[in-house]
Scaffold this motif. Sequence first.
Motif, mmCIF file in Angstrom:
data_model
loop_
_atom_site.group_PDB
_atom_site.id
_atom_site.type_symbol
_atom_site.label_atom_id
_atom_site.label_comp_id
_atom_site.label_asym_id
_atom_site.label_seq_id
_atom_site.Cartn_x
_atom_site.Cartn_y
_atom_site.Cartn_z
ATOM 1 N N UNK A 43 2.393 -12.331 -18.356
ATOM 2 C CA UNK A 43 2.308 -13.439 -17.389
ATOM 3 C C UNK A 43 3.707 -13.733 -16.867
ATOM 4 N N UNK A 44 3.856 -14.037 -15.589
ATOM 5 C CA UNK A 44 2.838 -13.995 -14.522
ATOM 6 C C UNK A 44 2.609 -12.564 -14.026
ATOM 7 N N UNK A 45 1.535 -12.376 -13.308
ATOM 8 C CA UNK A 45 1.189 -11.069 -12.746
ATOM 9 C C UNK A 45 1.246 -11.141 -11.229
ATOM 10 N N UNK A 46 1.658 -10.036 -10.584
ATOM 11 C CA UNK A 46 1.717 -9.988 -9.126
ATOM 12 C C UNK A 46 1.457 -8.583 -8.634
ATOM 13 N N UNK A 47 1.352 -8.438 -7.311
ATOM 14 C CA UNK A 47 1.101 -7.128 -6.713
ATOM 15 C C UNK A 47 1.977 -6.919 -5.497
ATOM 16 N N UNK A 48 2.383 -5.662 -5.319
ATOM 17 C CA UNK A 48 3.204 -5.299 -4.164
ATOM 18 C C UNK A 48 2.913 -3.863 -3.763
ATOM 19 N N UNK A 49 3.469 -3.465 -2.657
ATOM 20 C CA UNK A 49 3.364 -2.095 -2.167
ATOM 21 C C UNK A 49 4.109 -2.000 -0.856
ATOM 22 N N UNK A 50 4.522 -0.797 -0.524
ATOM 23 C CA UNK A 50 5.254 -0.555 0.716
ATOM 24 C C UNK A 50 4.406 0.312 1.631
ATOM 25 N N UNK A 51 4.349 -0.049 2.902
ATOM 26 C CA UNK A 51 3.581 0.688 3.901
ATOM 27 C C UNK A 51 2.100 0.692 3.498
ATOM 28 N N UNK A 52 1.483 1.853 3.351
ATOM 29 C CA UNK A 52 0.080 1.894 2.958
ATOM 30 C C UNK A 52 -0.139 1.182 1.628
ATOM 31 N N UNK A 53 0.859 1.238 0.741
ATOM 32 C CA UNK A 53 0.750 0.522 -0.524
ATOM 33 C C UNK A 53 0.646 -0.974 -0.332
ATOM 34 N N UNK A 54 1.290 -1.500 0.709
ATOM 35 C CA UNK A 54 1.188 -2.919 1.018
ATOM 36 C C UNK A 54 -0.207 -3.305 1.470
ATOM 37 N N UNK A 55 -0.823 -2.439 2.310
ATOM 38 C CA UNK A 55 -2.210 -2.675 2.717
ATOM 39 C C UNK A 55 -3.122 -2.722 1.497
ATOM 40 N N UNK A 56 -2.971 -1.704 0.627
ATOM 41 C CA UNK A 56 -3.858 -1.592 -0.515
ATOM 42 C C UNK A 56 -3.663 -2.747 -1.494
ATOM 43 N N UNK A 57 -2.427 -3.167 -1.701
ATOM 44 C CA UNK A 57 -2.175 -4.321 -2.572
ATOM 45 C C UNK A 57 -2.812 -5.584 -1.979
ATOM 46 N N UNK A 58 -2.728 -5.729 -0.663
ATOM 47 C CA UNK A 58 -3.339 -6.882 -0.001
ATOM 48 C C UNK A 58 -4.852 -6.896 -0.197
ATOM 49 N N UNK A 117 0.906 -13.877 -6.996
ATOM 50 C CA UNK A 117 1.917 -13.479 -6.008
ATOM 51 C C UNK A 117 1.559 -12.129 -5.380
ATOM 52 N N UNK A 118 1.703 -12.051 -4.064
ATOM 53 C CA UNK A 118 1.469 -10.808 -3.317
ATOM 54 C C UNK A 118 2.635 -10.591 -2.384
ATOM 55 N N UNK A 119 3.216 -9.374 -2.422
ATOM 56 C CA UNK A 119 4.356 -9.049 -1.577
ATOM 57 C C UNK A 119 4.079 -7.725 -0.859
ATOM 58 N N UNK A 120 3.369 -7.755 0.277
ATOM 59 C CA UNK A 120 3.127 -6.529 1.049
ATOM 60 C C UNK A 120 4.317 -6.252 1.973
ATOM 61 N N UNK A 121 4.911 -5.080 1.836
ATOM 62 C CA UNK A 121 6.103 -4.722 2.607
ATOM 63 C C UNK A 121 5.761 -3.637 3.625
ATOM 64 N N UNK A 122 6.178 -3.848 4.858
ATOM 65 C CA UNK A 122 5.964 -2.882 5.945
ATOM 66 C C UNK A 122 4.487 -2.566 6.138
ATOM 67 N N UNK A 123 3.637 -3.589 6.008
ATOM 68 C CA UNK A 123 2.219 -3.438 6.334
ATOM 69 C C UNK A 123 1.790 -4.692 7.078
ATOM 70 N N UNK A 124 0.562 -4.663 7.604
ATOM 71 C CA UNK A 124 0.130 -5.784 8.433
ATOM 72 C C UNK A 124 -1.334 -6.073 8.174
ATOM 73 N N UNK A 125 -2.052 -6.566 9.180
ATOM 74 C CA UNK A 125 -3.393 -7.094 8.972
ATOM 75 C C UNK A 125 -4.495 -6.041 8.989
ATOM 76 N N UNK A 126 -4.248 -4.873 9.576
ATOM 77 C CA UNK A 126 -5.268 -3.824 9.665
ATOM 78 C C UNK A 126 -4.600 -2.474 9.839
ATOM 79 N N UNK A 127 -5.284 -1.430 9.387
ATOM 80 C CA UNK A 127 -4.768 -0.066 9.569
ATOM 81 C C UNK A 127 -5.228 0.541 10.889
ATOM 82 N N UNK A 128 -6.079 -0.170 11.637
ATOM 83 C CA UNK A 128 -6.616 0.433 12.866
ATOM 84 C C UNK A 128 -5.513 0.757 13.870
ATOM 85 N N UNK A 129 -4.551 -0.151 14.019
ATOM 86 C CA UNK A 129 -3.483 0.099 14.988
ATOM 87 C C UNK A 129 -2.576 1.245 14.554
ATOM 88 N N UNK A 130 -2.480 1.476 13.241
ATOM 89 C CA UNK A 130 -1.649 2.576 12.729
ATOM 90 C C UNK A 130 -2.124 3.913 13.293
#
Length: 431
Positions: free
Chosen positions: A190-205, A216-229
Amino acid sequence: MGVSRLDLFYRRLLLTKLFIGGWGKPEDLKRIFEFRKLIGDRDKCKSLVPEDHPIYINKTEDFSDCLIHDGFFISPLEHLVPGILPQEAVKARFQFIVPKTWQKNRPVCIHLAGTGDHFFWRRRSLMARPMIKEAGIASLLLENPYYGYRKPKDQLRSSLKNVSDLFVMGGALILESTVLLRWLEREGYWPLGMTGISMGGYMASLAVTNWPKPIPLIPCLSWSTASSVFTTGVLSKAVNWSELEKQYSVNSVYEEEIINLLEYCGADSFRTGLSLLNMHNLLDMSKDPCFSGVAVNSSSLSVKGGVASFTSLSRNETVRDHVKTTDSSERRRPSLHREAISFMKGVMDECTHMANFSVPIDPTLIIVVQAKEDAYIPRSGVLSLQEIWPGCEVRYLNGGHISAYLFKQNVFRKAIYDAFNRFCLKYPDLH
C-alpha cells in the motif's frame, strides 16, 4: 500547435506494416464487442476475477539495491472468452521489483508496456530501478499479450497482425491488472497505483476504470482514445489499408452486422460523421463514369439513421447496393478508403474510448502527462480526458512523442510520486 519533426522522421524509419492480417475474424470481433459491454461497466464485472486467483513466483534474484521476483499466472480472459487469446499469451508473466528496505509504507506501481516494449528490461532500467532509488516505490512490470514471451510465432516484431488483437490485448490487461492489484492488496502492499507510457498509458487507464477503489493513475503520452492514433496520427501511415479495405468490401458482415454492435455514441463518435461521409461518397460517385446514368445533386440526397441514399433509386436501394450490382468488377468503390477509416474509428472507439468505460472512482488522483507536439497521439477531434474525467490533472511537455520518451522519463516519475503523495494525503486510512 504543430507536430514534432522528430516524430515524423522516426516514423519513416519504421518499415513494418500494422494489421497485415486485416480486421480479425468477424466472430472474434463480435465476441470482443459483447465482452466489452461487460468490462465497460465496473459494477457488472466485480465477480469476473476470483479474489484468490492463483499467482506463482518462480524465480528471485538478489541485487544490491533490490530484489527482482519473476512470476506468472493464467490470464482470466482465457476462461471468460475461451480461445480468443493466442496460445502463447495465455500465461501472463510479470517482474516484481522491490527495494531491500522500505522508506515509508510499501507502495507499488504497476507499469504496463508501450508499443515495442518487449520483456522487462526497458521499464526496469528507465523507471523501476530509478523509482526505488528516488522514492522507495516498488514496481510490478506486466508483460502485454502479443509481446515478449507472449508474442505469437507468426507476428512480426511489435506489429499486431489483426485490428482485433489490440482489443484482445486491452481486455486481457484489464483483467490481469485486477488479478495483480488484488494479490498486492492481500500481500499487504500500500498504496497501489498504475502507469504506462504511450500504449501502456491507454491500457493502464482502461484497467483503472475497472478498479472499485480510489487509485493513483499516471498515463503518459496517451489520451482519451486510440482511434485517432490509427486514423489521423503518423501511425496511420503504417496501417495496411489495402487489406482492410479489401476485407471490408468483400465481406458484408463488417458493414451489415458488426457496425450495428458499436455502441459508443459520444460527441466525437464515428456516427456523427457518417452522414457527412456518405454525402461526400455520393457526390464522388456522381463524377464516376459507372454512375453516368444517375443524376446526383444536393437535393437528390437524403440522410436517415446515418445512411445516405439516392431519392432517385428505388425505396430500400442504397448507393452501396447500387455499387455492388453495377458492372464494375475491376473498380473499387470510390469511397472505400474513407469507409474503412470510418469503420476503424468506430471499432477503435468502441474498445478503447475512455468514455465507453466507467469513470475511475476518484479522477483527482489522475495525473496525465502529454507532449504538446505529439504526432502519434492526436488530441484534436476527440473528447479530452478532462471532459471524460472531470478533476484529473493534465501536464504538458514541450516537444513530441519520441523526444518525451527519450528524455523526459524523470518527468513521468515525478508525476507518479505526486499522484502517490496526493493519494496518501487524501486517503491515509484506506488500507
